[in-house]
Write a protein that holds these residues in place. Structure first.
Motif, PDB file in Angstrom:
ATOM      1  N   LYS A   1       4.166   5.485  -5.669  1.00  0.00           N
ATOM      2  CA  LYS A   1       4.044   5.450  -7.122  1.00  0.00           C
ATOM      3  C   LYS A   1       3.010   6.458  -7.615  1.00  0.00           C
ATOM      4  O   LYS A   1       3.231   7.137  -8.620  1.00  0.00           O
ATOM      5  CB  LYS A   1       3.682   4.042  -7.582  1.00  0.00           C
ATOM      6  CG  LYS A   1       4.858   3.080  -7.492  1.00  0.00           C
ATOM      7  CD  LYS A   1       4.454   1.642  -7.731  1.00  0.00           C
ATOM      8  CE  LYS A   1       4.124   1.355  -9.152  1.00  0.00           C
ATOM      9  NZ  LYS A   1       3.839  -0.082  -9.393  1.00  0.00           N
ATOM     10  N   SER A   2       1.897   6.593  -6.899  1.00  0.00           N
ATOM     11  CA  SER A   2       0.882   7.561  -7.324  1.00  0.00           C
ATOM     12  C   SER A   2       1.380   8.993  -7.118  1.00  0.00           C
ATOM     13  O   SER A   2       1.052   9.889  -7.894  1.00  0.00           O
ATOM     14  CB  SER A   2      -0.438   7.329  -6.590  1.00  0.00           C
ATOM     15  OG  SER A   2      -0.327   7.662  -5.226  1.00  0.00           O
TER      16      SER A   2
ATOM     17  N   ASP B   1       2.445   1.670  -3.421  1.00  0.00           N
ATOM     18  CA  ASP B   1       1.446   2.196  -4.354  1.00  0.00           C
ATOM     19  C   ASP B   1       1.230   3.687  -4.153  1.00  0.00           C
ATOM     20  O   ASP B   1       1.080   4.442  -5.124  1.00  0.00           O
ATOM     21  CB  ASP B   1       0.122   1.443  -4.215  1.00  0.00           C
ATOM     22  CG  ASP B   1       0.215   0.014  -4.733  1.00  0.00           C
ATOM     23  OD1 ASP B   1       1.124  -0.262  -5.544  1.00  0.00           O
ATOM     24  OD2 ASP B   1      -0.614  -0.818  -4.312  1.00  0.00           O
TER      25      ASP B   1
ATOM     26  N   SER C   1       0.834  -1.202   0.000  1.00  0.00           N
ATOM     27  CA  SER C   1       0.000   0.000   0.000  1.00  0.00           C
ATOM     28  C   SER C   1       0.871   1.256   0.000  1.00  0.00           C
ATOM     29  O   SER C   1       0.592   2.216  -0.725  1.00  0.00           O
ATOM     30  CB  SER C   1      -0.924  -0.010   1.223  1.00  0.00           C
ATOM     31  OG  SER C   1      -1.661   1.182   1.302  1.00  0.00           O
TER      32      SER C   1
END
Length: 76
Positions: free
Chosen positions: A21-22, A18, A15
């Motif tokens: 990365k976002s 992610d 999580s």
């Protein structure tokens, strides 16, 4: 721009990856660095002892690089 994100090891999961990365998005000119820092009390104590010993010139061994390479502690 530089951003530092500090997390505990227990927070490392997919999580979090992610979310990073976002945050980065589709940018190609981004470096991600993971820095591990560990405080070792025993190492710190040994370092303090070494620093204290360095104040006494009789306890310091000085040598050239060649002498260091050839150095064998049991010769002393």
């Amino acid at each position: 721009m530089e951003t530092i994100i500090k997390v505990n090891p227990s927070e490392l999961n997919m999580s979090l990856i992610d979310k990073i990365k976002s945050f980065i998005g589709s940018k190609e000119n981004i470096d991600v660095t993971i820095s591990l820092r560990e405080f070792d009390t025993m190492f710190q104590e040994e370092l303090d002892i070494s620093l204290e010993q360095s104040k006494n010139p009789k306890e310091i061994i000085s040598m050239t690089m060649e002498e260091f390479i050839a150095y064998a502690p049991n010769k002393l």
